[in-house]
Design an enzyme around this catalytic site. Structure first.
Site, short mmCIF file in Angstrom:
data_model
loop_
_atom_site.label_atom_id
_atom_site.label_comp_id
_atom_site.label_asym_id
_atom_site.label_seq_id
_atom_site.Cartn_x
_atom_site.Cartn_y
_atom_site.Cartn_z
N ASP A 11 0.86 -1.18 0.00
CA ASP A 11 0.00 0.00 0.00
C ASP A 11 0.90 1.23 0.00
OD1 ASP A 11 -2.13 -1.72 0.22
OD2 ASP A 11 -2.35 -1.48 2.37
N ASP A 130 -13.70 -5.64 -2.95
CA ASP A 130 -13.66 -5.58 -1.49
C ASP A 130 -15.05 -5.97 -1.01
OD1 ASP A 130 -11.07 -4.63 -1.70
OD2 ASP A 130 -11.67 -2.54 -1.50
#
Length: 252
Positions: A11, A130
């Site tokens: 990330d 997600d």
């Protein structure tokens, strides 16, 4: 027999690797190019970058990170976060990414998947989903880092992504992300049973047994993890050695 892939995820925010729990409470981990090179040397099959502050400035930073990483890392790179157009995807692929990951923008405008697949080929398009378990036990698609529940059924959306031309699905359980208690095998198995394209399991990997479990209990083609690799709780090599000992095919 196809080997199972182990994919570290980085990330990236403002040019630095960060990690949090449930996509919040992030803290700096290190330089993305150095992290990617280390994972490549350890035997990672692929590396995933996620731009978590994909403003215009963040996107340009990510293009630079991808370009520099592609010069020194020779495993496939997947890049996601804030890709809202074919032009965004083109910039990253030209910089050296092998695949782009489409998430919130594709939920809002599904035709983006078809457009990108027609221009670059399905092999370059990853649909990132997600998902979070709803009170009735079904799984809903969530966007904006898990902050917005779309009400969409995650299994049906996975089928739609495949139909539109996605070549792969990156499936993250928001219930297990960052907590390292194990992958969400029920969700992963259900999605694998509904699509004919590779599925990457993400969210929850915390110990060696979690990796063998997700491959033994689901049809996942790959497993993705972040914090346990970043903080050296496990290495890619240790995970692969464990999988090999369990009779699960991996590239070593």
């Amino acid at each position: 027999m196809l080997t199972k892939r182990i994919i570290p995820c980085l990330d990236v925010r403002d040019g630095k690797v960060v990690k949090g729990v449930h996509f919040v409470g992030v803290r700096d981990v290190g330089d993305p190019v150095e992290c990617a090179a280390q994972y490549s040397e350890e035997g990672a099959d692929e590396i995933c970058f996620l731009d978590i502050n994909a403003t215009h400035e963040g996107r340009r930073t990510m293009v630079d990170v991808v370009r520099e990483t592609a010069r020194c890392v020779f495993v496939p790179l997947t890049v996601g976060g804030g890709i809202g157009s074919v032009e965004d995807a083109r910039d990253l692929l030209r910089a050296g990414a092998d695949k782009v990951s489409l998430n919130s923008a594709a939920v809002r405008r599904p035709e983006l998947i078809r457009e990108a697949a027609q221009v670059f080929g399905s092999q370059c398009i990853v649909s990132a989903i997600d998902a979070r378990r709803s009170p009735d036990g079904t799984f809903h698609v969530v966007i904006s880092g898990g902050r917005i529940d779309t009400g969409m059924d995650a299994l049906a959306w996975a089928e739609t992504c495949e139909r539109l031309g996605a070549g792969e699905i990156l499936l993250t359980s928001m219930d297990t992300d960052g907590v390292k208690n194990g992958f969400e095998c029920e969700l992963t198995a259900a999605v694998c049973s509904r699509v004919n394209i590779p599925v990457i399991a993400s969210g929850g990997g915390g110990k060696l047994e979690h990796f063998s479990e997700v491959f033994e209990k689901t049809g996942a083609d790959a497993a993705l993890a972040a914090s346990l690799f970043h903080f050296r709780e496990l290495t890619v090599g240790e995970v692969k050695d464990h999988l090999y000992a369990c009779g699960i095919p991996v590239r070593r």
